[in-house]
Design a protein around this motif. Sequence first.
Motif, PDB file in Angstrom:
ATOM      1  N   ALA A  47       0.819  -1.210   0.000  1.00  0.00           N
ATOM      2  CA  ALA A  47       0.000   0.000   0.000  1.00  0.00           C
ATOM      3  C   ALA A  47       0.856   1.265   0.000  1.00  0.00           C
ATOM      4  O   ALA A  47       0.433   2.317  -0.475  1.00  0.00           O
ATOM      5  CB  ALA A  47      -0.945  -0.001   1.200  1.00  0.00           C
ATOM      6  N   ASP A  48       2.069   1.175   0.536  1.00  0.00           N
ATOM      7  CA  ASP A  48       2.966   2.332   0.626  1.00  0.00           C
ATOM      8  C   ASP A  48       3.880   2.455  -0.591  1.00  0.00           C
ATOM      9  O   ASP A  48       4.862   3.208  -0.556  1.00  0.00           O
ATOM     10  CB  ASP A  48       3.809   2.251   1.896  1.00  0.00           C
ATOM     11  N   TYR A  49       3.569   1.755  -1.674  1.00  0.00           N
ATOM     12  CA  TYR A  49       4.482   1.700  -2.820  1.00  0.00           C
ATOM     13  C   TYR A  49       4.888   3.088  -3.318  1.00  0.00           C
ATOM     14  O   TYR A  49       6.075   3.361  -3.525  1.00  0.00           O
ATOM     15  CB  TYR A  49       3.857   0.912  -3.982  1.00  0.00           C
ATOM     16  N   ALA A  50       3.932   3.971  -3.556  1.00  0.00           N
ATOM     17  CA  ALA A  50       4.251   5.261  -4.173  1.00  0.00           C
ATOM     18  C   ALA A  50       5.227   6.068  -3.328  1.00  0.00           C
ATOM     19  O   ALA A  50       6.179   6.666  -3.851  1.00  0.00           O
ATOM     20  CB  ALA A  50       2.977   6.055  -4.427  1.00  0.00           C
ATOM     21  N   GLU A  51       5.015   6.086  -2.021  1.00  0.00           N
ATOM     22  CA  GLU A  51       5.894   6.855  -1.133  1.00  0.00           C
ATOM     23  C   GLU A  51       7.295   6.236  -1.080  1.00  0.00           C
ATOM     24  O   GLU A  51       8.315   6.962  -1.108  1.00  0.00           O
ATOM     25  CB  GLU A  51       5.303   6.924   0.270  1.00  0.00           C
ATOM     26  N   VAL A  52       7.359   4.908  -1.016  1.00  0.00           N
ATOM     27  CA  VAL A  52       8.656   4.226  -0.985  1.00  0.00           C
ATOM     28  C   VAL A  52       9.397   4.441  -2.288  1.00  0.00           C
ATOM     29  O   VAL A  52      10.598   4.764  -2.300  1.00  0.00           O
ATOM     30  CB  VAL A  52       8.459   2.717  -0.701  1.00  0.00           C
ATOM     31  N   ALA A  53       8.713   4.281  -3.408  1.00  0.00           N
ATOM     32  CA  ALA A  53       9.350   4.454  -4.718  1.00  0.00           C
ATOM     33  C   ALA A  53       9.850   5.883  -4.905  1.00  0.00           C
ATOM     34  O   ALA A  53      10.958   6.103  -5.405  1.00  0.00           O
ATOM     35  CB  ALA A  53       8.358   4.088  -5.826  1.00  0.00           C
ATOM     36  N   GLU A  54       9.048   6.848  -4.501  1.00  0.00           N
ATOM     37  CA  GLU A  54       9.442   8.246  -4.661  1.00  0.00           C
ATOM     38  C   GLU A  54      10.705   8.564  -3.866  1.00  0.00           C
ATOM     39  O   GLU A  54      11.618   9.240  -4.374  1.00  0.00           O
ATOM     40  CB  GLU A  54       8.295   9.151  -4.224  1.00  0.00           C
ATOM     41  N   ALA A  55      10.788   8.081  -2.642  1.00  0.00           N
ATOM     42  CA  ALA A  55      11.983   8.326  -1.823  1.00  0.00           C
ATOM     43  C   ALA A  55      13.215   7.683  -2.448  1.00  0.00           C
ATOM     44  O   ALA A  55      14.311   8.261  -2.434  1.00  0.00           O
ATOM     45  CB  ALA A  55      11.765   7.792  -0.413  1.00  0.00           C
ATOM     46  N   ALA A  56      13.041   6.488  -3.016  1.00  0.00           N
ATOM     47  CA  ALA A  56      14.175   5.814  -3.669  1.00  0.00           C
ATOM     48  C   ALA A  56      14.596   6.550  -4.935  1.00  0.00           C
ATOM     49  O   ALA A  56      15.794   6.752  -5.188  1.00  0.00           O
ATOM     50  CB  ALA A  56      13.795   4.372  -3.997  1.00  0.00           C
ATOM     51  N   ILE A  57      13.615   6.973  -5.735  1.00  0.00           N
ATOM     52  CA  ILE A  57      13.930   7.664  -6.994  1.00  0.00           C
ATOM     53  C   ILE A  57      14.557   9.028  -6.726  1.00  0.00           C
ATOM     54  O   ILE A  57      15.426   9.481  -7.485  1.00  0.00           O
ATOM     55  CB  ILE A  57      12.676   7.760  -7.876  1.00  0.00           C
ATOM     56  N   ASP A  58      14.163   9.674  -5.646  1.00  0.00           N
ATOM     57  CA  ASP A  58      14.832  10.929  -5.256  1.00  0.00           C
ATOM     58  C   ASP A  58      16.347  10.716  -5.161  1.00  0.00           C
ATOM     59  O   ASP A  58      17.144  11.542  -5.639  1.00  0.00           O
ATOM     60  CB  ASP A  58      14.315  11.420  -3.906  1.00  0.00           C
ATOM     61  N   GLU A  59      16.738   9.615  -4.528  1.00  0.00           N
ATOM     62  CA  GLU A  59      18.169   9.307  -4.390  1.00  0.00           C
ATOM     63  C   GLU A  59      18.806   9.016  -5.743  1.00  0.00           C
ATOM     64  O   GLU A  59      19.939   9.418  -6.004  1.00  0.00           O
ATOM     65  CB  GLU A  59      18.356   8.110  -3.454  1.00  0.00           C
ATOM     66  N   MET A  60      18.087   8.305  -6.592  1.00  0.00           N
ATOM     67  CA  MET A  60      18.626   7.974  -7.918  1.00  0.00           C
ATOM     68  C   MET A  60      18.924   9.230  -8.728  1.00  0.00           C
ATOM     69  O   MET A  60      19.998   9.365  -9.326  1.00  0.00           O
ATOM     70  CB  MET A  60      17.622   7.088  -8.679  1.00  0.00           C
ATOM     71  N   VAL A  61      17.970  10.146  -8.733  1.00  0.00           N
ATOM     72  CA  VAL A  61      18.151  11.386  -9.502  1.00  0.00           C
ATOM     73  C   VAL A  61      19.266  12.225  -8.899  1.00  0.00           C
ATOM     74  O   VAL A  61      20.037  12.878  -9.626  1.00  0.00           O
ATOM     75  CB  VAL A  61      16.821  12.165  -9.567  1.00  0.00           C
ATOM     76  N   GLU A  62      19.394  12.203  -7.587  1.00  0.00           N
ATOM     77  CA  GLU A  62      20.487  12.920  -6.922  1.00  0.00           C
ATOM     78  C   GLU A  62      21.837  12.364  -7.353  1.00  0.00           C
ATOM     79  O   GLU A  62      22.797  13.115  -7.582  1.00  0.00           O
ATOM     80  CB  GLU A  62      20.323  12.806  -5.405  1.00  0.00           C
ATOM     81  N   ILE A  63      21.922  11.043  -7.489  1.00  0.00           N
ATOM     82  CA  ILE A  63      23.182  10.404  -7.877  1.00  0.00           C
ATOM     83  C   ILE A  63      23.535  10.682  -9.336  1.00  0.00           C
ATOM     84  O   ILE A  63      24.678  11.024  -9.658  1.00  0.00           O
ATOM     85  CB  ILE A  63      23.114   8.878  -7.628  1.00  0.00           C
ATOM     86  N   THR A  64      22.562  10.541 -10.231  1.00  0.00           N
ATOM     87  CA  THR A  64      22.889  10.622 -11.669  1.00  0.00           C
ATOM     88  C   THR A  64      22.882  12.037 -12.212  1.00  0.00           C
ATOM     89  O   THR A  64      23.576  12.337 -13.184  1.00  0.00           O
ATOM     90  CB  THR A  64      21.898   9.793 -12.509  1.00  0.00           C
ATOM     91  N   GLY A  65      22.083  12.919 -11.591  1.00  0.00           N
ATOM     92  CA  GLY A  65      21.899  14.217 -12.210  1.00  0.00           C
ATOM     93  C   GLY A  65      21.101  14.075 -13.491  1.00  0.00           C
ATOM     94  O   GLY A  65      20.417  13.066 -13.715  1.00  0.00           O
ATOM     95  N   GLY A  66      21.188  15.085 -14.370  1.00  0.00           N
ATOM     96  CA  GLY A  66      20.447  15.060 -15.626  1.00  0.00           C
ATOM     97  C   GLY A  66      21.003  14.043 -16.606  1.00  0.00           C
ATOM     98  O   GLY A  66      22.114  13.533 -16.435  1.00  0.00           O
ATOM     99  N   PRO A  67      20.250  13.722 -17.662  1.00  0.00           N
ATOM    100  CA  PRO A  67      20.666  12.698 -18.625  1.00  0.00           C
ATOM    101  C   PRO A  67      21.863  13.126 -19.474  1.00  0.00           C
ATOM    102  O   PRO A  67      21.977  14.283 -19.867  1.00  0.00           O
ATOM    103  CB  PRO A  67      19.421  12.512 -19.499  1.00  0.00           C
ATOM    104  N   GLU A  68      22.746  12.161 -19.724  1.00  0.00           N
ATOM    105  CA  GLU A  68      23.897  12.365 -20.611  1.00  0.00           C
ATOM    106  C   GLU A  68      23.945  11.225 -21.624  1.00  0.00           C
ATOM    107  O   GLU A  68      23.712  10.062 -21.279  1.00  0.00           O
ATOM    108  CB  GLU A  68      25.203  12.377 -19.810  1.00  0.00           C
ATOM    109  N   PHE A  69      24.265  11.570 -22.883  1.00  0.00           N
ATOM    110  CA  PHE A  69      24.294  10.590 -23.965  1.00  0.00           C
ATOM    111  C   PHE A  69      25.610  10.698 -24.728  1.00  0.00           C
ATOM    112  O   PHE A  69      26.251  11.755 -24.740  1.00  0.00           O
ATOM    113  CB  PHE A  69      23.135  10.826 -24.938  1.00  0.00           C
TER     114      PHE A  69
END
Length: 276
Positions: free
Chosen positions: A145-167
């Motif tokens: 039931a808490d999926y959205a909140e858990v996923a959002e907190a995890a993705i926050d960290e992912m975006v912090e690590i990678t920054g914007g997209p690079e190709f």
Amino acid sequence: MKNEIFAARAALHMWEEPCISGKEGSGAVFFTGCPLRCVFCQNREIALGSQGYPMTTETLSGTFLHLQKEGANNINLVTPTQYVPEIREALLLAKKAGLTVPVVYNTGSYELPETIRSLSGFVDIFLPDFKYCDPVLSEAYSNAADYAEVAEAAIDEMVEITGGPEFDERGMMLRGTIIRHMVLPGHTKDSMAVLRRVYERYGDRIYISIMNQYTPMPGIEDKFPELGRRVTKREYNRVVDFALELGITQAFIQEGNAAKESFIPAFDGSGIPMLH
């Protein structure tokens, strides 16, 4: 204490987003097990742990190097959460031995933020799902039931690590986060809620992949009759049109009937060195 690593397949995979697979393929390692138990999972036999072959950190490291030698555009860690400490060790060994391609972390996003933080310096590209906004759906289909909140907190960290997209010059992703959302039959309203939530939170720091490849697994209609069919073209187009209305431009969409068996590889141990 180390976990024993189990994986069901390690091979070039052609069916990820174009900037991940390219023409050569993504070097996908499908790990056994998953933090979620989604009722519609297309990889259910390995998610439940019923299919897999043992590996050591040394054989896993060697597998990464073998996939690079085969021409893989990246190393794609599929449902890797339960083996993160061992994967970090295997990546250290592989990088010392010449691994240079980007590393992709391919996850359902039911992750602890500290798990994601521990991958800084190891993972270049995150490929997380954002499956639902509605807790009623996430409870019914993933027992979370808490999926959205858990996923959002995890993705926050992912975006912090990678920054914007690079190709690179070929259009292959070198660094960044691609959030995947698979449209489910009968649930376009929740899909639109997911897109709004993701875009308002991350904007152009991420790409969004809107997927129409939902494939009903045998027998699912017995308990979940609404999931016993594929997504219609009208449903999928409705979600894509909403993404355009929101202003989303950094997105991948699937054209035509993408729900084919080719998206579900054989989990037969291909590419896994057998231990004796």
